[in-house]
Design a protein around this motif. Structure first.
Motif, PDB file in Angstrom:
ATOM      1  N   VAL A  34      35.696  50.039  55.601  1.00  0.00           N
ATOM      2  CA  VAL A  34      35.253  51.285  56.233  1.00  0.00           C
ATOM      3  C   VAL A  34      33.797  51.511  55.833  1.00  0.00           C
ATOM      4  O   VAL A  34      33.460  51.463  54.651  1.00  0.00           O
ATOM      5  N   VAL A  35      32.951  51.741  56.843  1.00  0.00           N
ATOM      6  CA  VAL A  35      31.532  51.994  56.639  1.00  0.00           C
ATOM      7  C   VAL A  35      31.227  53.401  57.128  1.00  0.00           C
ATOM      8  O   VAL A  35      31.489  53.725  58.285  1.00  0.00           O
ATOM      9  N   SER A  36      30.689  54.234  56.230  1.00  0.00           N
ATOM     10  CA  SER A  36      30.388  55.613  56.601  1.00  0.00           C
ATOM     11  C   SER A  36      29.213  56.144  55.796  1.00  0.00           C
ATOM     12  O   SER A  36      29.121  55.903  54.580  1.00  0.00           O
ATOM     13  N   ALA A  37      28.343  56.886  56.463  1.00  0.00           N
ATOM     14  CA  ALA A  37      27.242  57.558  55.770  1.00  0.00           C
ATOM     15  C   ALA A  37      27.772  58.619  54.812  1.00  0.00           C
ATOM     16  O   ALA A  37      27.092  58.996  53.853  1.00  0.00           O
ATOM     17  N   TYR A  71      31.648  50.901  52.266  1.00  0.00           N
ATOM     18  CA  TYR A  71      30.201  50.704  52.235  1.00  0.00           C
ATOM     19  C   TYR A  71      29.508  51.895  52.883  1.00  0.00           C
ATOM     20  O   TYR A  71      30.042  52.482  53.831  1.00  0.00           O
ATOM     21  N   THR A  72      28.291  52.181  52.429  1.00  0.00           N
ATOM     22  CA  THR A  72      27.405  53.033  53.210  1.00  0.00           C
ATOM     23  C   THR A  72      26.809  52.127  54.294  1.00  0.00           C
ATOM     24  O   THR A  72      26.870  50.890  54.176  1.00  0.00           O
ATOM     25  N   PRO A  73      26.209  52.683  55.330  1.00  0.00           N
ATOM     26  CA  PRO A  73      25.585  51.829  56.354  1.00  0.00           C
ATOM     27  C   PRO A  73      24.523  50.887  55.768  1.00  0.00           C
ATOM     28  O   PRO A  73      24.423  49.723  56.178  1.00  0.00           O
ATOM     29  N   PHE A  79      24.977  43.625  53.061  1.00  0.00           N
ATOM     30  CA  PHE A  79      26.085  42.678  52.920  1.00  0.00           C
ATOM     31  C   PHE A  79      26.102  41.705  54.095  1.00  0.00           C
ATOM     32  O   PHE A  79      26.230  40.492  53.913  1.00  0.00           O
ATOM     33  N   ARG A  80      25.957  42.227  55.306  1.00  0.00           N
ATOM     34  CA  ARG A  80      25.961  41.374  56.503  1.00  0.00           C
ATOM     35  C   ARG A  80      24.756  40.441  56.509  1.00  0.00           C
ATOM     36  O   ARG A  80      24.868  39.300  56.936  1.00  0.00           O
ATOM     37  N   LYS A  81      23.630  40.912  55.995  1.00  0.00           N
ATOM     38  CA  LYS A  81      22.440  40.060  55.922  1.00  0.00           C
ATOM     39  C   LYS A  81      22.696  38.892  54.982  1.00  0.00           C
ATOM     40  O   LYS A  81      22.300  37.757  55.258  1.00  0.00           O
ATOM     41  N   GLU A  82      23.353  39.180  53.851  1.00  0.00           N
ATOM     42  CA  GLU A  82      23.707  38.112  52.895  1.00  0.00           C
ATOM     43  C   GLU A  82      24.585  37.062  53.546  1.00  0.00           C
ATOM     44  O   GLU A  82      24.484  35.877  53.221  1.00  0.00           O
ATOM     45  N   LEU A  83      25.455  37.500  54.457  1.00  0.00           N
ATOM     46  CA  LEU A  83      26.353  36.560  55.139  1.00  0.00           C
ATOM     47  C   LEU A  83      25.666  35.818  56.273  1.00  0.00           C
ATOM     48  O   LEU A  83      26.251  34.917  56.869  1.00  0.00           O
TER      49      LEU A  83
END
Length: 85
Positions: A34-37, A71-73, A79-83
């Motif tokens: 879950v990703v939320s500000a 995660y926060t946005p 995280f996605r950049k690392e992947l």
């Protein structure tokens, strides 16, 4: 038996989210991202409690377990950049 899609719907209804993914194939044990500000500045336990609050009495009853990664946005983007995504 509970469906992962219904958990996603309930969480999205109760918490502004940038991304939600819930998985589970036995109807009672689930994992999710879950990703939320709304998580900004909150410790991980408070983030998880915010998600569980959207599910109310379903937690511990119809939903036996929900293992979360939150995660926060900004954290999600890193995280996605690392992947490499």
């Amino acid at each position: 038996m509970f469906q992962a899609e219904e958990i996603e719907r309930l969480v999205a209804q109760g918490l502004p989210c940038d991304f939600i993914q819930i998985q589970g194939d036995d109807g009672v044990h689930f994992t999710g991202i879950v990703v939320s500000a709304e998580f900004a500045g909150k410790p991980r336990v408070r983030q998880h409690q915010a998600v569980y609050a959207t599910l109310g009495s379903l937690m511990g009853n119809e939903i036996h377990a929900l293992q979360l990664t939150t995660y926060t946005p900004e954290q999600w983007a890193a995280f996605r950049k690392e992947l490499g995504e």
